[in-house]
Design a protein around this motif. Structure first.
Motif, short mmCIF file in Angstrom:
data_model
loop_
_atom_site.label_atom_id
_atom_site.label_comp_id
_atom_site.label_asym_id
_atom_site.label_seq_id
_atom_site.Cartn_x
_atom_site.Cartn_y
_atom_site.Cartn_z
N UNK A 10 11.96 -0.64 -13.89
CA UNK A 10 11.85 -2.11 -13.28
C UNK A 10 11.29 -2.18 -12.56
N UNK A 11 10.16 -3.00 -12.22
CA UNK A 11 9.60 -3.38 -10.92
C UNK A 11 10.45 -4.42 -10.20
N UNK A 12 11.05 -4.02 -9.07
CA UNK A 12 12.00 -5.37 -8.31
C UNK A 12 11.46 -5.53 -7.08
N UNK A 13 11.78 -6.61 -6.56
CA UNK A 13 11.37 -6.98 -4.89
C UNK A 13 12.00 -6.11 -4.11
N UNK A 14 13.19 -5.71 -4.33
CA UNK A 14 14.08 -4.90 -3.13
C UNK A 14 15.06 -4.15 -3.79
N UNK A 15 15.10 -2.64 -3.91
CA UNK A 15 15.90 -2.08 -4.59
C UNK A 15 17.39 -2.06 -4.26
N UNK A 16 17.81 -2.35 -3.04
CA UNK A 16 19.04 -2.48 -2.83
C UNK A 16 19.92 -3.43 -3.46
N UNK A 17 19.54 -4.92 -3.24
CA UNK A 17 20.05 -6.00 -4.07
C UNK A 17 19.84 -5.68 -5.51
N UNK A 18 18.96 -5.28 -6.15
CA UNK A 18 18.58 -5.24 -7.56
C UNK A 18 19.63 -4.30 -8.18
N UNK A 19 19.83 -3.11 -7.47
CA UNK A 19 20.50 -2.06 -7.82
C UNK A 19 21.91 -2.52 -7.75
N UNK A 20 22.48 -3.39 -6.79
CA UNK A 20 23.82 -3.68 -6.87
C UNK A 20 24.01 -4.66 -7.84
N UNK A 21 22.94 -5.57 -8.49
CA UNK A 21 23.30 -6.49 -9.56
C UNK A 21 23.54 -5.79 -10.96
#
Length: 110
Positions: A10-21
């Motif tokens: 998945x292309x995400x804007x920012x790995x940290x917050x996306x990973x937490x979700x």
């Protein structure tokens, strides 16, 4: 056959917050050797759905023995997801389209 589907990227804007979700949404954990990879606790293999009209996204299937589509939608919204209001649903749709906090589109399938 020598191949299996190893990962969905998945292309995400920012790995940290996306990973937490996604960790909270799916109950996945970080891979011990690479925290950018999230791994299931031992679930079924991922299926690859090919479609000529739909955009790339995740389909998350509800385990009907332990939850309902409504309960999962509510849980994911509490984690920061939102309903995609302008989606055109077919008659008798068995899914809800949501967006993760970073606007990644995904479906909850009942």
């Amino acid at each position: 056959m020598g191949l299996t589907l190893g990962a969905i990227v998945l292309n995400v804007k920012e790995v940290g917050p996306a990973a937490e979700f996604w960790r909270q949404a799916l109950g996945y954990g970080a891979a011990p050797d690479n925290p950018d990879f999230l791994v299931p606790p031992g679930g079924r293999p991922t299926e690859l759905h090919l479609d000529e009209t739909d955009r790339t996204h995740l389909d998350l299937w509800v385990d009907r023995t332990t939850s309902t589509i409504e309960a999962e939608v509510d849980r994911l919204i509490a984690l920061g997801a939102r309903r995609v209001e302008d989606w055109t649903y077919p008659p008798n749709a068995d899914f809800v389209v949501l967006a993760a906090p970073d606007d990644t589109i995904f479906c909850i399938i009942g």
